[in-house]
Design a protein around this motif. Structure first.
Motif, mmCIF file in Angstrom:
data_model
loop_
_atom_site.group_PDB
_atom_site.id
_atom_site.type_symbol
_atom_site.label_atom_id
_atom_site.label_comp_id
_atom_site.label_asym_id
_atom_site.label_seq_id
_atom_site.Cartn_x
_atom_site.Cartn_y
_atom_site.Cartn_z
ATOM 1 N N LYS A 33 67.786 145.373 -76.293
ATOM 2 C CA LYS A 33 66.498 145.284 -76.971
ATOM 3 C C LYS A 33 65.425 144.826 -75.988
ATOM 4 O O LYS A 33 65.676 143.962 -75.136
ATOM 5 N N GLU A 34 64.217 145.379 -76.136
ATOM 6 C CA GLU A 34 63.136 145.068 -75.198
ATOM 7 C C GLU A 34 62.809 143.580 -75.192
ATOM 8 O O GLU A 34 62.563 142.987 -74.141
ATOM 9 N N GLU A 35 62.822 142.972 -76.369
ATOM 10 C CA GLU A 35 62.546 141.534 -76.468
ATOM 11 C C GLU A 35 63.577 140.725 -75.683
ATOM 12 O O GLU A 35 63.246 139.776 -74.953
ATOM 13 N N THR A 36 64.865 141.125 -75.829
ATOM 14 C CA THR A 36 65.942 140.439 -75.114
ATOM 15 C C THR A 36 65.814 140.662 -73.612
ATOM 16 O O THR A 36 65.990 139.730 -72.812
ATOM 17 N N ARG A 37 65.490 141.886 -73.211
ATOM 18 C CA ARG A 37 65.351 142.212 -71.794
ATOM 19 C C ARG A 37 64.264 141.329 -71.150
ATOM 20 O O ARG A 37 64.460 140.768 -70.061
ATOM 21 N N LYS A 38 63.123 141.204 -71.846
ATOM 22 C CA LYS A 38 62.023 140.401 -71.309
ATOM 23 C C LYS A 38 62.443 138.944 -71.155
ATOM 24 O O LYS A 38 62.137 138.299 -70.150
ATOM 25 N N ARG A 39 63.151 138.431 -72.178
ATOM 26 C CA ARG A 39 63.585 137.035 -72.122
ATOM 27 C C ARG A 39 64.544 136.807 -70.958
ATOM 28 O O ARG A 39 64.437 135.812 -70.225
#
Length: 333
Positions: A33-39
């Motif tokens: 998930k993009e949110e997870t990748r950014k984190r």
């Protein structure tokens, strides 16, 4: 002061995700998930994490191959260990060559040489013990090796297991507290250092603490099989034992079968404690009390340790002992 090397474990903990997720982000896998990748990327940047040389090899498409040697691929104990190994290997995208000693042609040394001829980058060994010839072959090859669920009597080879001596000490203490003075020790070959040294030492240590004399007449050797357990029951019972610590679940199940057939009530007349807590302990009647080894974790940590060795990272401990637990079920009071 030497700067602490940031590991994939540190990143996973700080980002509150699995190591597999960190690996997917590092390797550009779209299945995150993009949110997870950014984190994850923020944590990597904050901790200044740098994937090790093995991970960098993945980006350059360099193949890493691990040889895994186990006694019997159908054995529940080794199957659980292998699952942990395979999951971490998959995370790093390693290739696995799995070899079963039971199904292969030739002795251990020949099997090992066959694996080395395939240019494996590292080895995980799950056999009972390393022979001198095998250790010599490994030493000459310079190929990193880790023992998973096995031990090196001289602690010269990296290994991941539990404290077998302490585990058996606590089991025998439990049986002594239940009022037993004659407790049988039923294991495999005493040539195997896990049974013949570490577990037997725990047995003797607990007896000594309870002021009970050790008797070799209460020590039995058998194959690791249900049939062998059934066959040895009469000898165990005739020794005067009122309880038994058994080093393998199949063996314990066989003893339980024959005890019940002979009219002996378990645990009222005779208690049985086993060692590996495989699924077999849940399907016997009565269910078997057991030492619980973290089998999956042993395999996973062994694979991670091997990764460090292949990458020439610093290693704090050559021998890693993971925590065990004792699971009481219906075969003990």
């Amino acid at each position: 002061m030497e700067k602490k090397v940031v590991t994939i474990y540190d990143v996973a903990e700080a980002a509150n995700v699995s190591m597999a997720t960190i690996s997917r982000v590092v390797n550009g896998n779209a299945n995150v998930k993009e949110e997870t990748r950014k984190r994850v990327l923020e944590v990597i940047d904050r901790l200044n994490y740098r994937p090790n040389a093995v991970a960098r090899g993945l980006a350059s498409k360099k193949s890493t191959t691990i040889g895994v040697i186990l006694p019997d691929i159908t054995d529940l104990y080794f199957a659980s260990l292998a699952k942990g190994i395979d999951d971490v290997a998959s995370m790093y995208k390693y290739n696995i060559i799995l070899t079963s000693l039971q199904e292969s042609i030739g002795d251990e040394e020949q099997i090992l040489n066959n694996l080395l001829s395939k240019q494996v980058d590292g080895l995980i060994y799950m056999g009972k013990q390393l022979s001198k010839k095998v250790k010599r072959t490994l030493s000459n090859s310079k190929t990193p090796i880790v023992l998973a669920g096995s031990v090196d009597r001289n602690n010269e080879t990296a290994s991941v297991n539990i404290d077998f001596t302490d585990a058996v000490y606590n089991v025998i203490n439990t049986l002594v507290q239940n009022g037993h003075k004659k407790i049988a020790f039923v294991g495999g070959s005493l040539e195997n250092p896990i049974d013949g040294k570490f577990r037997l030492d725990g047995y003797k240590k607990a007896l000594k603490k309870a002021h009970i004399n050790f008797s070799s007449n209460l020590v039995f050797e058998a194959e690791y099989s249900v049939r062998a357990g059934e066959a040895i029951w009469d000898a165990v019972k005739n020794s005067g034992a009122t309880a038994a610590y058994v080093t393998e679940d199949l063996l314990a199940a066989g003893i339980l079968n024959s005890a019940m057939k002979s009219g002996t009530k378990v645990p009222e007349d005779f208690e049985v404690f086993t060692s590996n807590n495989t699924v077999l302990c849940e399907v016997t009647r009565p269910k078997l009390s057991s030492v619980e080894e973290p089998l999956y974790d042993i395999g996973a940590v062994a694979m991670r340790l091997l990764t460090k060795m292949m990458n020439q990272e610093s290693i704090d401990e050559n021998t890693i002992k993971l925590p065990y637990s004792i699971v009481k079920r219906e075969s003990t009071r």
